[in-house]
Design a protein around this motif. Structure first.
Motif, PDB file in Angstrom:
ATOM      1  N   SER A  55      -3.120   3.743 -10.134  1.00 18.63           N
ATOM      2  CA  SER A  55      -2.088   4.760 -10.344  1.00 18.63           C
ATOM      3  C   SER A  55      -1.141   4.766  -9.156  1.00 18.63           C
ATOM      4  CB  SER A  55      -2.742   6.125 -10.539  1.00 18.63           C
ATOM      5  OG  SER A  55      -3.605   6.380  -9.463  1.00 18.63           O
ATOM      6  N   ALA A  56      -0.156   5.621  -9.232  1.00 16.31           N
ATOM      7  CA  ALA A  56       0.902   5.681  -8.219  1.00 16.31           C
ATOM      8  C   ALA A  56       0.325   5.751  -6.809  1.00 16.31           C
ATOM      9  CB  ALA A  56       1.776   6.895  -8.485  1.00 16.31           C
ATOM     10  N   GLY A  57       0.858   4.928  -5.913  1.00 15.96           N
ATOM     11  CA  GLY A  57       0.431   4.942  -4.516  1.00 15.96           C
ATOM     12  C   GLY A  57      -0.685   3.962  -4.196  1.00 15.96           C
ATOM     13  N   ASP A  58      -1.284   3.367  -5.233  1.00 16.34           N
ATOM     14  CA  ASP A  58      -2.372   2.407  -4.991  1.00 16.34           C
ATOM     15  C   ASP A  58      -1.823   1.082  -4.473  1.00 16.34           C
ATOM     16  OD1 ASP A  58      -4.525   3.941  -5.630  1.00 16.34           O
ATOM     17  OD2 ASP A  58      -4.537   3.393  -7.747  1.00 16.34           O
ATOM     18  N   ARG A  59      -2.556   0.496  -3.539  1.00 14.23           N
ATOM     19  CA  ARG A  59      -2.237  -0.862  -3.078  1.00 14.23           C
ATOM     20  C   ARG A  59      -3.506  -1.680  -3.188  1.00 14.23           C
ATOM     21  NH1 ARG A  59       0.618   0.490   2.459  1.00 14.23           N
ATOM     22  NH2 ARG A  59      -0.348   2.483   1.992  1.00 14.23           N
ATOM     23  N   LEU A  60      -3.499  -2.576  -4.151  1.00 15.34           N
ATOM     24  CA  LEU A  60      -4.711  -3.336  -4.464  1.00 15.34           C
ATOM     25  C   LEU A  60      -4.634  -4.737  -3.845  1.00 15.34           C
ATOM     26  CD1 LEU A  60      -7.375  -3.588  -6.193  1.00 15.34           C
ATOM     27  CD2 LEU A  60      -5.924  -4.557  -7.990  1.00 15.34           C
ATOM     28  N   GLY A  61      -5.669  -5.109  -3.146  1.00 18.29           N
ATOM     29  CA  GLY A  61      -5.761  -6.462  -2.619  1.00 18.29           C
ATOM     30  C   GLY A  61      -6.694  -7.285  -3.485  1.00 18.29           C
ATOM     31  N   LEU A  62      -6.252  -8.493  -3.853  1.00 17.97           N
ATOM     32  CA  LEU A  62      -7.105  -9.389  -4.639  1.00 17.97           C
ATOM     33  C   LEU A  62      -7.694 -10.432  -3.704  1.00 17.97           C
ATOM     34  CD1 LEU A  62      -4.831 -10.051  -7.762  1.00 17.97           C
ATOM     35  CD2 LEU A  62      -6.603  -8.323  -7.487  1.00 17.97           C
ATOM     36  N   VAL A  63      -9.008 -10.534  -3.684  1.00 13.48           N
ATOM     37  CA  VAL A  63      -9.659 -11.532  -2.839  1.00 13.48           C
ATOM     38  C   VAL A  63     -10.591 -12.398  -3.683  1.00 13.48           C
ATOM     39  CG1 VAL A  63      -9.550 -10.351  -0.620  1.00 13.48           C
ATOM     40  CG2 VAL A  63     -11.400  -9.834  -2.185  1.00 13.48           C
ATOM     41  N   GLY A  64     -10.932 -13.519  -3.134  1.00 14.00           N
ATOM     42  CA  GLY A  64     -11.836 -14.430  -3.841  1.00 14.00           C
ATOM     43  C   GLY A  64     -11.513 -15.850  -3.448  1.00 14.00           C
ATOM     44  N   LEU A 197       7.412   1.944  -0.248  1.00 11.28           N
ATOM     45  CA  LEU A 197       7.352   1.738  -1.701  1.00 11.28           C
ATOM     46  C   LEU A 197       6.184   2.497  -2.300  1.00 11.28           C
ATOM     47  CD1 LEU A 197       8.080  -2.072  -2.199  1.00 11.28           C
ATOM     48  CD2 LEU A 197       9.500  -0.159  -2.879  1.00 11.28           C
ATOM     49  N   ALA A 198       5.040   2.385  -1.646  1.00 10.04           N
ATOM     50  CA  ALA A 198       3.845   3.057  -2.162  1.00 10.04           C
ATOM     51  C   ALA A 198       4.034   4.574  -2.136  1.00 10.04           C
ATOM     52  CB  ALA A 198       2.628   2.664  -1.338  1.00 10.04           C
ATOM     53  N   GLU A 199       4.714   5.065  -1.077  1.00 11.47           N
ATOM     54  CA  GLU A 199       4.958   6.513  -0.997  1.00 11.47           C
ATOM     55  C   GLU A 199       5.896   6.982  -2.093  1.00 11.47           C
ATOM     56  OE1 GLU A 199       6.294   7.171   2.968  1.00 11.47           O
ATOM     57  OE2 GLU A 199       4.331   6.660   3.798  1.00 11.47           O
ATOM     58  N   LYS A 200       6.760   6.060  -2.550  1.00 16.77           N
ATOM     59  CA  LYS A 200       7.670   6.425  -3.641  1.00 16.77           C
ATOM     60  C   LYS A 200       6.962   6.280  -4.983  1.00 16.77           C
ATOM     61  CE  LYS A 200      11.917   4.969  -1.346  1.00 16.77           C
ATOM     62  NZ  LYS A 200      12.866   3.873  -1.234  1.00 16.77           N
ATOM     63  N   ALA A 201       5.651   6.462  -4.965  1.00 19.16           N
ATOM     64  CA  ALA A 201       4.841   6.419  -6.192  1.00 19.16           C
ATOM     65  C   ALA A 201       4.858   5.043  -6.834  1.00 19.16           C
ATOM     66  CB  ALA A 201       5.301   7.471  -7.184  1.00 19.16           C
ATOM     67  N   GLY A 202       4.810   3.990  -6.031  1.00 18.47           N
ATOM     68  CA  GLY A 202       4.740   2.653  -6.580  1.00 18.47           C
ATOM     69  C   GLY A 202       3.328   2.093  -6.512  1.00 18.47           C
ATOM     70  N   ILE A 203       3.140   0.931  -7.122  1.00 18.83           N
ATOM     71  CA  ILE A 203       1.857   0.228  -7.040  1.00 18.83           C
ATOM     72  C   ILE A 203       2.148  -1.160  -6.485  1.00 18.83           C
ATOM     73  CG2 ILE A 203      -0.025  -0.817  -8.375  1.00 18.83           C
ATOM     74  CD1 ILE A 203       0.297   1.447 -10.403  1.00 18.83           C
ATOM     75  N   ILE A 204       1.321  -1.584  -5.543  1.00 19.81           N
ATOM     76  CA  ILE A 204       1.487  -2.918  -4.977  1.00 19.81           C
ATOM     77  C   ILE A 204       0.176  -3.677  -5.147  1.00 19.81           C
ATOM     78  CG2 ILE A 204       1.914  -4.230  -2.858  1.00 19.81           C
ATOM     79  CD1 ILE A 204       3.641  -1.870  -1.927  1.00 19.81           C
ATOM     80  N   ILE A 205       0.279  -4.899  -5.616  1.00 21.02           N
ATOM     81  CA  ILE A 205      -0.916  -5.750  -5.733  1.00 21.02           C
ATOM     82  C   ILE A 205      -0.662  -7.045  -4.969  1.00 21.02           C
ATOM     83  CG2 ILE A 205      -2.520  -6.899  -7.306  1.00 21.02           C
ATOM     84  CD1 ILE A 205      -1.774  -4.940  -9.445  1.00 21.02           C
ATOM     85  N   LEU A 206      -1.550  -7.335  -4.046  1.00 23.65           N
ATOM     86  CA  LEU A 206      -1.408  -8.515  -3.189  1.00 23.65           C
ATOM     87  C   LEU A 206      -2.606  -9.433  -3.376  1.00 23.65           C
ATOM     88  CD1 LEU A 206      -0.740  -6.818   0.256  1.00 23.65           C
ATOM     89  CD2 LEU A 206       0.917  -8.078  -1.049  1.00 23.65           C
ATOM     90  N   ALA A 207      -2.351 -10.714  -3.446  1.00 29.35           N
ATOM     91  CA  ALA A 207      -3.462 -11.674  -3.455  1.00 29.35           C
ATOM     92  C   ALA A 207      -3.411 -12.454  -2.157  1.00 29.35           C
ATOM     93  CB  ALA A 207      -3.325 -12.621  -4.634  1.00 29.35           C
ATOM     94  N   SER A 208      -4.543 -12.572  -1.512  1.00 34.82           N
ATOM     95  CA  SER A 208      -4.563 -13.327  -0.258  1.00 34.82           C
ATOM     96  C   SER A 208      -5.986 -13.766   0.068  1.00 34.82           C
ATOM     97  CB  SER A 208      -4.019 -12.464   0.874  1.00 34.82           C
ATOM     98  OG  SER A 208      -4.112 -13.153   2.100  1.00 34.82           O
ATOM     99  N   HIS A 209      -6.080 -14.802   0.886  1.00 33.68           N
ATOM    100  CA  HIS A 209      -7.396 -15.217   1.382  1.00 33.68           C
ATOM    101  C   HIS A 209      -7.741 -14.460   2.666  1.00 33.68           C
ATOM    102  CE1 HIS A 209      -8.286 -18.391  -1.401  1.00 33.68           C
ATOM    103  NE2 HIS A 209      -7.055 -18.838  -1.291  1.00 33.68           N
ATOM    104  N   SER A 210      -6.748 -13.760   3.214  1.00 38.29           N
ATOM    105  CA  SER A 210      -6.958 -13.075   4.478  1.00 38.29           C
ATOM    106  C   SER A 210      -7.422 -11.633   4.236  1.00 38.29           C
ATOM    107  CB  SER A 210      -5.658 -13.084   5.289  1.00 38.29           C
ATOM    108  OG  SER A 210      -5.766 -12.203   6.369  1.00 38.29           O
ATOM    109  N   GLU A 211      -8.712 -11.415   4.365  1.00 37.54           N
ATOM    110  CA  GLU A 211      -9.235 -10.066   4.125  1.00 37.54           C
ATOM    111  C   GLU A 211      -8.726  -9.096   5.180  1.00 37.54           C
ATOM    112  OE1 GLU A 211     -13.002  -8.930   2.698  1.00 37.54           O
ATOM    113  OE2 GLU A 211     -13.519 -10.956   2.066  1.00 37.54           O
TER     114      GLU A 211
END
Lengths: 246, 263
Positions: A55-64, A197-211
């Motif tokens: 939901s709004a404000g979430d920043r999800l990191g994808l790892v694997g 961006l996240a504070e403006k009720a956005g969602i960010i999803i990032l994929a990276s190998h860097s935890e």
């Protein structure tokens, strides 16, 4: 309200046997996952039973590890891949940064490239005109903006790409790997803009190998392995777990 | 079938809404190819004139009207080069656009129109050169030229359908890039581009009657050279164009979401 909801999403695609005069080539490109055989046909299960909600404000990191399905999941969310099972419900305008150089012309100036990238993003000419100076200012390219893109370093290219991608305040921003490009000052600046961006009720999803990078930028971490969800945890609890385990 | 058609039409309409994208990219493509050259895109005109001059000089039949043969070759090469370019470049189209296809949600038809636009710009220089040759060779500008204009417009309208079909062929069958490239190079000799068919038998008769490219050339060439309306050539060209568009819609509707997995 901006949101993303995935219910049991899977992506299975047939490996098309290309008509070719050369020896059969069963290599697959782009996606990972597992290969399944059904008779003489081969299928790749790139994503399997993925469910989560943001939901709004979430920043999800994808790892694997490589081939875990991080990029594939981003491309499903962006609409490049059509899921073969489950449902994807997205509320909000999605923008993506998968490839820094995508749409940038080596011979064109930075300024012209802003116009081209804006057109590809579906902006109107008025929107491009309105945002032009902000983009140039944020990228800190100065007089380089009127030099050909081929004269730019990797970091300068990353600055320009990031500036364009975040100029129109995307409600949902998807980014793959390259956020680690640029120098430390750029990363600090990029993080600040992502915070905004996240504070403006956005969602960010990032994929990276860097935890460590993801721990620094994200509020949740989704770990993928062989196209399946292994865990989805808040970053703070993950840190706490690490601390208590010591 | 209906859903495939809807899917194809959605893609096409989506691309038409984004026309500023493919127009801008096509202009950049042409600009990049001639950047830092003295003549810039005028090289396209020079190349065309050099080819026409060479063909007229080498192949002009003895005792024939030189001006008439110049006009014949000028129109023939203009149309042939355009057809050869769109077909040869369309086969690897989706592979060439791979980074865009894997990184954006642009409709597939955007890439088809980008190539169509590029080829149309290049052909524009050849058309300008061709008009100059026609006027210098003494061809009178008559109302029949409008039929030639209509013929060129029909070829232009057929182009996106042709590009789509060959682009899918290239995605399904990678070897087709070389097979079709070679066929187009050889095809020039089996098409009355620079040789004149005047009722003779043998291979030239078959190459003229059974080769669809002959009719694409005739719809642009016959009205200017003879003042007549080539009804049969227009019928054949229209039929081929409609068939190509029908195949294009079918392929686009059925496979457009699969292309990203095939390139």
């Amino acid at each position: 309200m901006v949101s993303i909801k995935l219910d049991n999403v899977s992506l299975v695609y047939k490996l098309h046997e290309k008509l070719t005069l050369s020896a059969p080539d069963r290599r697959i490109n782009g996606t990972g996952g597992t290969i399944q055989e059904s008779g003489r046909k081969q299928f790749v299960r790139a994503l399997d039973d993925i469910s989560f909600e943001l939901s709004a404000g979430d920043r999800l990191g994808l790892v694997g590890p490589n081939g875990a399905g991080k990029t594939t999941l981003l491309k499903v969310l962006y609409g490049i891949y059509e899921p073969s099972g489950g449902t994807v419900a997205i509320k909000g305008k999605v923008d993506a940064l998968f490839n820094i150089n995508l749409g940038f012309r080596a011979e064109a100036t930075g300024r012209r490239n802003i116009v081209l990238r804006g057109l590809i993003n579906g902006w109107s000419e008025a929107e491009i005109e309105e945002k032009m100076e902000d983009i140039i200012a944020f990228s800190e390219l100065g007089d380089f903006i009127d030099l050909p893109f081929k004269a730019y370093s990797q970091g300068m290219a990353a600055r320009l790409a990031f500036s364009v991608a975040t100029a129109l305040d995307p409600e949902i921003l998807l980014m793959d790997e390259w956020i680690g490009a640029g120098d430390a000052s750029f990363q600090t600046k990029a993080k600040r803009r992502m915070d905004e961006l996240a504070e403006k009720a956005g969602i960010i999803i990032l994929a990276s190998h860097s935890e460590s990078l993801l721990n620094n930028l994200c509020t949740k971490l989704l770990t993928l392995r062989n196209g399946r969800k292994e865990s989805l945890v808040p970053v703070l609890s993950k840190l706490n777990l690490a601390i208590t385990s010591k | 079938m209906i859903s495939a058609l809807n899917s194809a039409l959605n893609d096409i309409f989506g691309a038409m809404k984004l026309r500023r994208v493919w127009i801008a990219l096509a202009h950049e493509d042409i600009g990049d190819q001639h950047r830092r050259t003295t003549l810039g895109p005028l090289w396209l005109l020079v190349n065309y004139l050099a080819f026409v001059g060479t063909f007229v000089f080498v192949f002009q039949p003895a005792g024939k009207d030189a001006a008439g043969y110049s006009a014949y070759v000028a129109i023939g090469l203009m149309v042939w080069f355009y057809l050869m370019e769109i077909i040869s470049l369309s086969v690897p189209l989706f592979r060439r656009e791979r980074s865009f296809i894997e990184g954006t949600t642009l409709p597939l038809f955007v890439y088809v129109m980008r190539l169509t636009m590029q080829s149309a710009i290049r052909a524009g220089y050849a058309v300008a050169g061709c008009i100059v040759i026609l006027l210098l060779s003494g061809s009178d500008m008559t109302p029949a030229w409008l039929w030639s204009g209509a013929g060129l417009l029909l070829i232009l309208l057929a182009t996106p359908g042709i590009v789509t079909v060959f682009a899918f062929a290239g995605a399904f069958f990678p070897d087709s890039e070389f097979i079709i490239g070679n066929m187009m190079r050889v095809g020039m000799f089996f098409t009355p581009v620079f040789w004149v068919y005047s009722g003779q038998g043998g291979i030239q008769k078959y190459a003229h009657h059974w080769n669809p490219f002959s009719y694409f050339l005739d719809i642009a060439r016959v009205p200017i050279l003879t003042g007549e309306f080539p009804a049969h050539a227009f019928t054949v060209t229209s039929t081929v164009s409609i068939c190509m568009w029908a195949m294009a819609l079918l392929l686009l509707g059925r496979y457009r979401r699969q292309i990203v997995f095939m390139i």
